[in-house]
Motif scaffolding. Structure first.
Motif, PDB file in Angstrom:
ATOM      1  N   LYS A   1     175.266 -19.158  89.584  1.00 31.32           N
ATOM      2  CA  LYS A   1     174.041 -18.148  90.587  1.00 31.32           C
ATOM      3  C   LYS A   1     174.400 -17.752  91.395  1.00 31.32           C
TER       4      LYS A   1
ATOM      5  N   ASP B   1     167.148 -26.123  88.172  1.00 23.03           N
ATOM      6  CA  ASP B   1     167.589 -24.287  87.941  1.00 23.03           C
ATOM      7  C   ASP B   1     167.367 -24.237  86.794  1.00 23.03           C
TER       8      ASP B   1
ATOM      9  N   TRP C   1     165.591 -21.936  84.060  1.00 28.76           N
ATOM     10  CA  TRP C   1     165.655 -20.960  82.822  1.00 28.76           C
ATOM     11  C   TRP C   1     166.173 -21.840  81.466  1.00 28.76           C
TER      12      TRP C   1
ATOM     13  N   GLN D   1     171.478 -15.267  83.070  1.00 27.04           N
ATOM     14  CA  GLN D   1     171.422 -14.169  84.444  1.00 27.04           C
ATOM     15  C   GLN D   1     172.256 -13.270  84.633  1.00 27.04           C
TER      16      GLN D   1
ATOM     17  N   MET E   1     167.856 -11.897  83.238  1.00 26.67           N
ATOM     18  CA  MET E   1     167.087 -12.589  84.188  1.00 26.67           C
ATOM     19  C   MET E   1     168.013 -11.850  85.125  1.00 26.67           C
TER      20      MET E   1
ATOM     21  N   PHE F   1     169.280 -11.545  90.155  1.00 27.55           N
ATOM     22  CA  PHE F   1     168.716 -12.284  91.153  1.00 27.55           C
ATOM     23  C   PHE F   1     168.993 -10.845  92.149  1.00 27.55           C
TER      24      PHE F   1
ATOM     25  N   HIS G   1     166.246 -14.116  94.727  1.00 22.90           N
ATOM     26  CA  HIS G   1     165.482 -14.438  94.880  1.00 22.90           C
ATOM     27  C   HIS G   1     164.731 -14.346  92.632  1.00 22.90           C
ATOM     28  N   GLU G   2     165.160 -15.061  92.020  1.00 27.94           N
ATOM     29  CA  GLU G   2     164.932 -15.007  91.096  1.00 27.94           C
ATOM     30  C   GLU G   2     163.814 -13.803  90.062  1.00 27.94           C
ATOM     31  N   ARG G   3     164.533 -13.194  88.847  1.00 21.88           N
ATOM     32  CA  ARG G   3     163.176 -12.259  88.862  1.00 21.88           C
ATOM     33  C   ARG G   3     163.407 -11.666  86.910  1.00 21.88           C
TER      34      ARG G   3
END
Length: 700
Positions: A65, A79, A83, A390, A425, A427, A681-683
């Protein structure tokens, strides 16, 4: 008599099908050492006391990450739990990891699956350390062999929850969570490079392998026999230590050879003269490794296939044919271990739909992934794993690796590096949301963001871990048919000029970059030719031979378009040699970059409102090597390589050239921030929801 024979035949068919059904769906309790098995071209899993066909719908997951590298193992259990939940809710039934993960991952997997009727399964990879191969070591040397065996034992012990495994000195975590009930199998090794296999055949004698569970046929190479012995060791170790058998898979490197029908496209005089290897295949074929009756689970073949692979490129418009031909060549099940498309402003060679548009937005990424998934599904393959869940800030691609400080790559997001953007996903920079979006609102801008202003216009600036944001606000409505907006950047003290004849501009400082907004389709960033990294690399070898021919001067009055190589020169059998593909990466993409907007375009660089223009510039385009420490690329011609220097600020100015007058807003300093750890932030991307719709539709 005929009637009697017909009755006998029908009875025989019914009895045969009944016996076959009983054999296939026999109670697992009769042998609890395994819960997955192979039957012909399909994979089965034990559920509710019977065997059910398993179509693997998988996703690759990595251990990184922002602010961490995969080897750091700093992803938390929470986390991973979040996920895994996202992957499951998308419609996947399996996760694949390439090597041993942090204990936090296995804890999260166990916690997620606890008391769940339909768990998410794990395909566990066992890595072969290829760094020694790059040093020229024999793949079957005792050093590599011992390391491979140690890793096999470590991973088998770890997924079975053995907390006392300290065989590997860099592993100091307690793996006391037993997730073996969810491990359907192991992928053993990596996708071995062709030259490593050739080297192995030169260094080792060809011998068949005949082990306890596995053996090789007459076609097997020395390396395939070696890998069969490693699979045999894994199977024996897991059964003897934990009374469990799992599926085993090897990653093939021969997909193109199989589909094209070519045995060996490599031509090498030295190899052709060597009797030991001249008739040997120069690739790894899992079909040459066979199982014995003691292996109750079975073998399957894995292939990593991307539509941008040099060899696969000629089949990009018929991937369904490619997967089908590959699958039909095997007698064992075939699983596509990796397939992926990045969402990237320099997607280039991965772009399957257009020669003109070189970026890939999240919508196109999703549609392309669905297309590939359907092609794999229709081919009869036993399943597939999408690459990957991710995004990975720490990655560098071949065309950007030299332009950044690799030890700091995890601390900022490089929009120029396509390999960072394979995920479903993202970041995104900022805690909760980004500091700015180029869109139909300028509410995020305030007086404190103003760099300079006069009665005609104001210039604003912000920055974060991915972009330099600029906003030019005029005192009148913008009409791009009559207005040209120029924003100039002075980034380095080593170069730049105070005028541009081609744009008819004058500056207060030595300018390195000019951003020209003139219409929706042709707006672009230009670089002072002396600071043009692409052309420096393009001519580097020639200039080293004849430095007297270098015509670049610090005060040269030339600004050039900014290019990036998206594919090097390549060769494929159908088209022969193909020239490298370059893309004008400085050309700006118009659109709305706000993920909450209906007309969202993830690749957009600028947006024009009634009286304003918002722009976001990736750090890599303006030659930053690490924005977190304010390091940019030094004078190429002074040091004759890419080397960093530190700066404190960027000087930013602006010129408006309208129909009747030219107005100058003089350049002022914009102080750059530094950071130790990035905010993000995660999206979930648009591609996630597109793929979710496809997968849940099929499962329902």
């Amino acid at each position: 008599m005929k009637k009697f024979l017909l009755i006998c035949i029908i009875a025989f068919v019914l009895i045969y099908n009944l016996i076959s059904s009983i054999a296939t769906n026999q109670l697992v309790g009769q042998n609890d050492t395994y819960f997955t098995k192979v039957k012909e071209k399909e994979i089965y899993i034990a559920k509710n006391g019977k065997w059910e066909k398993l179509d693997i719908v998988g996703v690759n997951l990595n251990s990184a990450k922002p602010g961490t590298f995969p080897s750091d193992n700093l992803v938390s259990e929470d986390d991973y739990l979040r996920w895994i939940s996202n992957i499951y809710n998308m419609g996947a039934n399996c996760i694949k990891v390439s090597n041993l993960m942090s204990h936090n991952f296995y804890n999260a997997l166990d916690k997620f699956n606890k008391n769940r009727e339909s768990p998410i399964y794990l395909m566990q990879g066992i890595y072969f350390d290829e760094k020694y191969l790059k040093d020229g070591e024999n793949p079957q040397s005792s050093n590599l062999n011992d390391g491979f065996i140690t890793n096999i034992k470590l991973i088998v012990d770890s997924v079975h929850g053995n907390p006392y495994n300290y065989n590997k000195p860099d592993i100091v975590q307690f793996y006391n969570t037993d997730v073996s009930d969810y491990v359907i199998g192991y992928t053993l090794g990596i996708e071995f490079a062709k030259h490593d296999i050739i080297y192995n055949e030169i260094m080792n004698e060809k011998e068949k392998y005949n082990g306890k569970y596995l053996y090789t046929n007459d076609k097997a190479s020395s390396f395939e026999s070696y890998m069969a012995s490693m699979g045999d060791y894994l199977l024996d170790y897991e059964l003897e230590s934990y009374k469990k058998q799992s599926l085993i898979s090897y990653i093939g490197s021969s997909s193109y050879n199989i589909v094209s029908g070519q045995k060996n496209p490599v031509k090498n005089t030295f190899i052709e003269k060597d009797d030991r290897i001249k008739n040997q295949n120069y690739y790894f074929n899992p079909e040459n490794i066979k199982s014995k009756s003691k292996l109750k689970t079975g073998l399957f073949a894995t292939y990593n296939i991307y539509p941008s692979y040099n060899e696969v490129k000629e089949y990009v418009d018929k991937m369904d044919y490619y997967f089908k031909k590959l699958n039909n060549n095997h007698k064992i099940p075939v699983v596509i271990g990796e397939y992926g498309i990045p969402s990237s402003r320099t997607g280039g060679d991965f772009n399957m739909n257009s020669d003109k548009i070189k970026y890939i937005d999240e919508k196109e990424q999703g549609n392309a992934l669905v297309s590939l998934y359907r092609a794999i599904k229709s081919s009869g393959c036993a399943g597939s794993f999408l690459f990957e869940f991710q995004d990975s800030w720490s990655r560098s691609s071949a065309n950007t690796a030299d332009s950044k400080i690799l030890d700091r790559s995890a601390y900022w997001s490089d929009a120029q590096t396509y390999s960072q953007s394979f995920g479903l996903m993202a970041f995104d920079p900022g805690s909760g949301k980004s500091v700015s979006y180029v869109d139909d609102s300028i509410d995020e801008w305030s007086e404190k963001d103003i760099v300079s202003k006069n009665k005609d216009m104001s210039l604003y600036a912000k920055s974060d871990e991915k972009y330099l944001y600029l906003m030019a606000k005029l005192s009148k409505d913008i009409d791009l048919s009559k207005d040209d907006i120029y924003i100039d950047l002075d980034t380095t003290p080593k170069s730049g000029v105070k005028k541009s004849s081609q744009f008819m501009l004058n500056f207060e400082d030595n300018v390195d970059f000019i951003i020209h907004i003139n219409d929706i389709d042709n707006s672009a960033i230009y670089v002072h030719e002396y600071y043009n990294r692409f052309n420096f690399y393009l001519n580097k070898k020639d200039n080293q031979k004849r430095p007297d021919l270098i015509n670049h001067k610090k005060d040269m009055d030339v600004f050039s378009p900014i290019y990036i190589e998206v594919r090097p020169k390549m060769y494929n059998t159908s088209n022969g040699e193909e020239e490298a593909i370059i893309h004008e990466t400085g050309k700006l993409v118009y659109g709305n970059s706000n993920p909450n907007s209906l007309d969202y375009n993830s690749a957009s660089d600028f947006y024009v409102g009634k009286d304003y223009v918002e722009i976001r510039i990736p750090w890599g385009i303006i030659n930053f090597m690490d924005p977190s420490t304010r390091q940019i690329q030094d004078d190429f011609y002074e040091v004759y390589k890419i080397k960093p220097i530190k700066i404190k600020d960027i000087k930013i100015g602006m010129t408006l050239n309208s129909e009747y007058k030219k107005v100058r807003l003089k350049s002022e300093s914009f102080k750059l921030d530094t950071w130790l750890m990035p905010n993000y932030h995660e999206r979930l991307k648009e591609s996630y929801y597109i793929l979710q719709k496809e997968l849940t539709k099929i499962s329902n």
